[in-house]
Motif scaffolding. Sequence first.
Motif, PDB file in Angstrom:
ATOM      1  N   ARG A   1       0.088  -9.064  -1.094  1.00 25.94           N
ATOM      2  CA  ARG A   1      -0.900 -10.144  -1.190  1.00 25.94           C
ATOM      3  C   ARG A   1      -1.703 -10.108  -2.495  1.00 25.94           C
ATOM      4  O   ARG A   1      -2.005 -11.148  -3.082  1.00 25.94           O
ATOM      5  CB  ARG A   1      -1.846  -9.992   0.011  1.00 25.94           C
TER       6      ARG A   1
ATOM      7  N   ALA B   1     -18.278   5.248   6.169  1.00 23.19           N
ATOM      8  CA  ALA B   1     -18.014   6.227   5.105  1.00 23.19           C
ATOM      9  C   ALA B   1     -18.468   5.679   3.762  1.00 23.19           C
ATOM     10  O   ALA B   1     -18.256   4.506   3.452  1.00 23.19           O
ATOM     11  CB  ALA B   1     -16.515   6.542   5.038  1.00 23.19           C
TER      12      ALA B   1
ATOM     13  N   GLY C   1       3.766   0.755   2.626  1.00 18.13           N
ATOM     14  CA  GLY C   1       4.824  -0.185   2.249  1.00 18.13           C
ATOM     15  C   GLY C   1       5.675   0.339   1.105  1.00 18.13           C
ATOM     16  O   GLY C   1       6.920   0.286   1.155  1.00 18.13           O
TER      17      GLY C   1
ATOM     18  N   GLY D   1      -3.726   9.503   8.036  1.00 16.82           N
ATOM     19  CA  GLY D   1      -3.353   8.088   8.068  1.00 16.82           C
ATOM     20  C   GLY D   1      -2.253   7.736   7.070  1.00 16.82           C
ATOM     21  O   GLY D   1      -1.216   7.169   7.432  1.00 16.82           O
ATOM     22  N   ALA D   2      -2.479   8.068   5.817  1.00 16.18           N
ATOM     23  CA  ALA D   2      -1.479   7.768   4.792  1.00 16.18           C
ATOM     24  C   ALA D   2      -0.221   8.613   5.028  1.00 16.18           C
ATOM     25  O   ALA D   2       0.905   8.156   4.819  1.00 16.18           O
ATOM     26  CB  ALA D   2      -2.054   8.034   3.401  1.00 16.18           C
TER      27      ALA D   2
ATOM     28  N   GLY E   1      -1.399  -3.041   6.885  1.00 12.59           N
ATOM     29  CA  GLY E   1      -2.681  -2.363   6.991  1.00 12.59           C
ATOM     30  C   GLY E   1      -3.463  -2.592   8.272  1.00 12.59           C
ATOM     31  O   GLY E   1      -3.001  -3.212   9.232  1.00 12.59           O
TER      32      GLY E   1
ATOM     33  N   LEU F   1       4.522  -0.667  10.694  1.00 12.62           N
ATOM     34  CA  LEU F   1       4.561   0.646  10.025  1.00 12.62           C
ATOM     35  C   LEU F   1       3.185   0.935   9.428  1.00 12.62           C
ATOM     36  O   LEU F   1       2.476   0.030   8.993  1.00 12.62           O
ATOM     37  CB  LEU F   1       5.641   0.618   8.942  1.00 12.62           C
TER      38      LEU F   1
ATOM     39  N   GLU G   1      -4.991   0.704  -5.328  1.00 13.77           N
ATOM     40  CA  GLU G   1      -5.651   1.329  -4.168  1.00 13.77           C
ATOM     41  C   GLU G   1      -7.147   1.373  -4.429  1.00 13.77           C
ATOM     42  O   GLU G   1      -7.571   1.578  -5.567  1.00 13.77           O
ATOM     43  CB  GLU G   1      -5.143   2.767  -4.004  1.00 13.77           C
TER      44      GLU G   1
ATOM     45  N   MET H   1     -15.851   2.643   9.778  1.00 11.42           N
ATOM     46  CA  MET H   1     -14.757   3.428  10.361  1.00 11.42           C
ATOM     47  C   MET H   1     -14.229   2.744  11.623  1.00 11.42           C
ATOM     48  O   MET H   1     -14.850   2.794  12.682  1.00 11.42           O
ATOM     49  CB  MET H   1     -15.239   4.834  10.713  1.00 11.42           C
TER      50      MET H   1
ATOM     51  N   GLN I   1     -10.263   8.758  10.271  1.00  9.27           N
ATOM     52  CA  GLN I   1      -9.605   9.589   9.249  1.00  9.27           C
ATOM     53  C   GLN I   1      -9.854  11.084   9.411  1.00  9.27           C
ATOM     54  O   GLN I   1      -9.526  11.852   8.521  1.00  9.27           O
ATOM     55  CB  GLN I   1     -10.024   9.123   7.853  1.00  9.27           C
TER      56      GLN I   1
ATOM     57  N   GLN J   1      -6.139  13.713   1.083  1.00 11.13           N
ATOM     58  CA  GLN J   1      -5.594  15.038   1.360  1.00 11.13           C
ATOM     59  C   GLN J   1      -4.171  14.834   1.848  1.00 11.13           C
ATOM     60  O   GLN J   1      -3.932  13.992   2.715  1.00 11.13           O
ATOM     61  CB  GLN J   1      -6.418  15.721   2.449  1.00 11.13           C
TER      62      GLN J   1
ATOM     63  N   GLY K   1       0.855  -1.192   0.000  1.00  6.02           N
ATOM     64  CA  GLY K   1       0.000   0.000   0.000  1.00  6.02           C
ATOM     65  C   GLY K   1       0.887   1.237   0.000  1.00  6.02           C
ATOM     66  O   GLY K   1       2.107   1.147  -0.229  1.00  6.02           O
TER      67      GLY K   1
HETATM   68  P1  FAD Z   1      -3.013  -0.229   3.439  1.00 10.52           P
HETATM   69  O1  FAD Z   1      -3.310   0.850   2.483  1.00 10.52           O
HETATM   70  O2  FAD Z   1      -4.157  -0.956   4.052  1.00 10.52           O
HETATM   71  O3  FAD Z   1      -2.053  -1.260   2.700  1.00 10.52           O
HETATM   72  C1  FAD Z   1      -1.786  -2.539   3.223  1.00 10.52           C
HETATM   73  C2  FAD Z   1      -1.294  -3.419   2.083  1.00 10.52           C
HETATM   74  O4  FAD Z   1      -0.870  -4.666   2.621  1.00 10.52           O
HETATM   75  C3  FAD Z   1      -2.384  -3.722   1.057  1.00 10.52           C
HETATM   76  O5  FAD Z   1      -1.864  -3.530  -0.236  1.00 10.52           O
HETATM   77  C4  FAD Z   1      -2.732  -5.191   1.346  1.00 10.52           C
HETATM   78  O6  FAD Z   1      -3.177  -5.876   0.190  1.00 10.52           O
HETATM   79  C5  FAD Z   1      -1.394  -5.721   1.844  1.00 10.52           C
HETATM   80  N1  FAD Z   1      -1.533  -6.873   2.738  1.00 10.52           N
HETATM   81  C6  FAD Z   1      -2.407  -7.034   3.748  1.00 10.52           C
HETATM   82  N2  FAD Z   1      -2.211  -8.198   4.367  1.00 10.52           N
HETATM   83  C7  FAD Z   1      -1.172  -8.802   3.739  1.00 10.52           C
HETATM   84  C8  FAD Z   1      -0.498 -10.049   3.936  1.00 10.52           C
HETATM   85  N3  FAD Z   1      -0.871 -10.893   4.898  1.00 10.52           N
HETATM   86  N4  FAD Z   1       0.534 -10.367   3.132  1.00 10.52           N
HETATM   87  C9  FAD Z   1       0.939  -9.504   2.155  1.00 10.52           C
HETATM   88  N5  FAD Z   1       0.320  -8.302   1.919  1.00 10.52           N
HETATM   89  C10 FAD Z   1      -0.716  -7.972   2.706  1.00 10.52           C
HETATM   90  N6  FAD Z   1      -5.121   9.356   4.995  1.00 10.52           N
HETATM   91  C11 FAD Z   1      -4.545  10.540   4.656  1.00 10.52           C
HETATM   92  O7  FAD Z   1      -3.333  10.715   4.859  1.00 10.52           O
HETATM   93  N7  FAD Z   1      -5.286  11.545   4.083  1.00 10.52           N
HETATM   94  C12 FAD Z   1      -6.623  11.412   3.840  1.00 10.52           C
HETATM   95  O8  FAD Z   1      -7.266  12.329   3.327  1.00 10.52           O
HETATM   96  C13 FAD Z   1      -7.257  10.172   4.202  1.00 10.52           C
HETATM   97  N8  FAD Z   1      -8.582  10.001   3.981  1.00 10.52           N
HETATM   98  C14 FAD Z   1      -9.153   8.812   4.306  1.00 10.52           C
HETATM   99  C15 FAD Z   1     -10.523   8.650   4.056  1.00 10.52           C
HETATM  100  C16 FAD Z   1     -11.149   7.444   4.381  1.00 10.52           C
HETATM  101  C17 FAD Z   1     -12.628   7.285   4.136  1.00 10.52           C
HETATM  102  C18 FAD Z   1     -10.372   6.374   4.930  1.00 10.52           C
HETATM  103  C19 FAD Z   1     -11.017   5.058   5.253  1.00 10.52           C
HETATM  104  C20 FAD Z   1      -9.010   6.537   5.167  1.00 10.52           C
HETATM  105  C21 FAD Z   1      -8.395   7.756   4.873  1.00 10.52           C
HETATM  106  N9  FAD Z   1      -7.023   7.958   5.106  1.00 10.52           N
HETATM  107  C22 FAD Z   1      -6.448   9.148   4.782  1.00 10.52           C
HETATM  108  C23 FAD Z   1      -6.204   6.913   5.744  1.00 10.52           C
HETATM  109  C24 FAD Z   1      -5.372   6.132   4.731  1.00 10.52           C
HETATM  110  O9  FAD Z   1      -6.181   5.630   3.702  1.00 10.52           O
HETATM  111  C25 FAD Z   1      -4.648   4.955   5.404  1.00 10.52           C
HETATM  112  O10 FAD Z   1      -4.119   5.356   6.652  1.00 10.52           O
HETATM  113  C26 FAD Z   1      -3.492   4.454   4.529  1.00 10.52           C
HETATM  114  O11 FAD Z   1      -3.975   4.065   3.272  1.00 10.52           O
HETATM  115  C27 FAD Z   1      -2.751   3.298   5.206  1.00 10.52           C
HETATM  116  O12 FAD Z   1      -1.756   2.800   4.345  1.00 10.52           O
HETATM  117  P2  FAD Z   1      -0.998   1.431   4.650  1.00 10.52           P
HETATM  118  O13 FAD Z   1      -0.074   1.224   3.499  1.00 10.52           O
HETATM  119  O14 FAD Z   1      -0.462   1.443   6.023  1.00 10.52           O
HETATM  120  O15 FAD Z   1      -2.135   0.317   4.665  1.00 10.52           O
END
Ligand code: FAD
Length: 427
Positions: A37, A184, A18, A306-307, A163, A292, A43, A275, A301, A49, A15
């Motif tokens: 995975r 949401a 990562g 979050g991102a 994630g 991480l 995405e 949520m 959010q 934002q 994601g």
């Molecule tokens: P994820 O995006 O969940 O990525 C995890 C990855 O790991 C995925 O690709 C998944 O397929 C993979 N995976 C999972 N399990 C395994 C496994 N066992 N083996 C191998 N791979 C695996 N954040 C902001 O900064 N700004 C915003 O405006 C914002 N708006 C948001 C609005 C909404 C409605 C929501 C729900 C969230 C929002 N966020 C925002 C938060 C943001 O989307 C997340 O915090 C961010 O995407 C997290 O990224 P990540 O890479 O940690 O996790």
Amino acid sequence: PGPAGRPDVLVVGGGIGGLSCAYALARRGSRIRVLERAREFGEVGAGLQIAPNCTRVLAEYGLLDEARALGVVPRDMVMRDALDGRVLTRLDLRDLERRYGHPYMVIHRTDLQGIFLRACERAGVELLTDRTVVGYENAEDGARVVLADGRVETAPLVVAADGLHSVARRLLVGDDVVSSDYVAYRAAVPIERVRGNDIAEKDVTVYVGPRCHFVQYALRGGEVFNQVAVFESPGALAGEADWGTPEELDAAFAGTCDTVRQGIPLMWRDRRWQMLDRDPIDTWVHGRVVLLGDAAHPPLQYMAQGAIMAIEDGWVLAAHLARQVGTATPDASPDWDAALAAYEAVRVEHCRRVQTTARAWGELWHLDGTPRLQRNALLRARDVHDYSFTDWVYGPTALTPDELPPMFAPIPLSSAVVEDAEAVPRS
Ligand code: FAD
């Protein structure tokens, strides 16, 4: 990768967290393998934002111009009351850019992930899909992960960026996600479809209302209009399994102002995001496995961080690893444990504040009755150029605990104000 194809770091999850971490490490010379995975990197969802504490990192990576070309730099962030539509307060995003040195932008999630994916490719990161990690173990010289098909991969360091529903978090920490009972709905439609509506194309607009809120902004150079509708689900409160249905969506926004109600029929109805977050935890480092992004600190959010926190995590980790090169051994490998301890020492505290402040923000946004009117009066009185609520989060990302803004004694007004009282300027 070097001997026997062993990388320096295995990153689980491709994601935004990562991939951005993989790039942060690879650009400093580490050999990185990402295990994702899904069958392809992608995405789900629409807009993100990205505040100055993220665009600052993108600038350092040399990726900000690409982000600017794909995203939008809005004029203002405007908060309105969802019932009467009146303006409560706003952030002047041009002035904000002057203060923090970097823009506040909005960008499609796919576009931001694509930027990191291409950067990883250029930096030689090994990007492997169709790899589901089901187990983590520490080993003498690092850690190993077990894949669903039984294969095992090893490296001096494993970064679990898998994630909100992280397998690593389940195995290493064992806590549960926390439901807010809010859900949401999202939508991204061609701008032509909303031209007749009463929208502010150049702004990020947040309508806050009793047990609901609604966000609007334009994406992709203004060609796409992004909307997010969030509400408290009566079904969740009643303990129903299938909560947050489209019927609940319509009912939740029935009493809102015309502009908000115009937007609701455009929401995607076949997908919704319940949520969830988790309580903050103090330990992200388990031997040579480190959490991480959302695996470590999934927020509600409401602060749109979050991102961004995930991206900051990778930046901080890479900076500490670079500082630790050759300190424990005569060769070029870093003192992994020292770097991990430094990462944990600074990131846990910052992310805890974002997670708890996001919960409090949600309470403030969703007030009803007299508390809603009191909130509105306070927000209307705010000076547009008062940055005391944003300095601690939009300012430069701290590398050490000394650089974190100081904690002030909370003012006992309400839970929301208590958290916000932490938000003090840096100087
Ligand atoms: P994820 O995006 O969940 O990525 C995890 C990855 O790991 C995925 O690709 C998944 O397929 C993979 N995976 C999972 N399990 C395994 C496994 N066992 N083996 C191998 N791979 C695996 N954040 C902001 O900064 N700004 C915003 O405006 C914002 N708006 C948001 C609005 C909404 C409605 C929501 C729900 C969230 C929002 N966020 C925002 C938060 C943001 O989307 C997340 O915090 C961010 O995407 C997290 O990224 P990540 O890479 O940690 O996790």
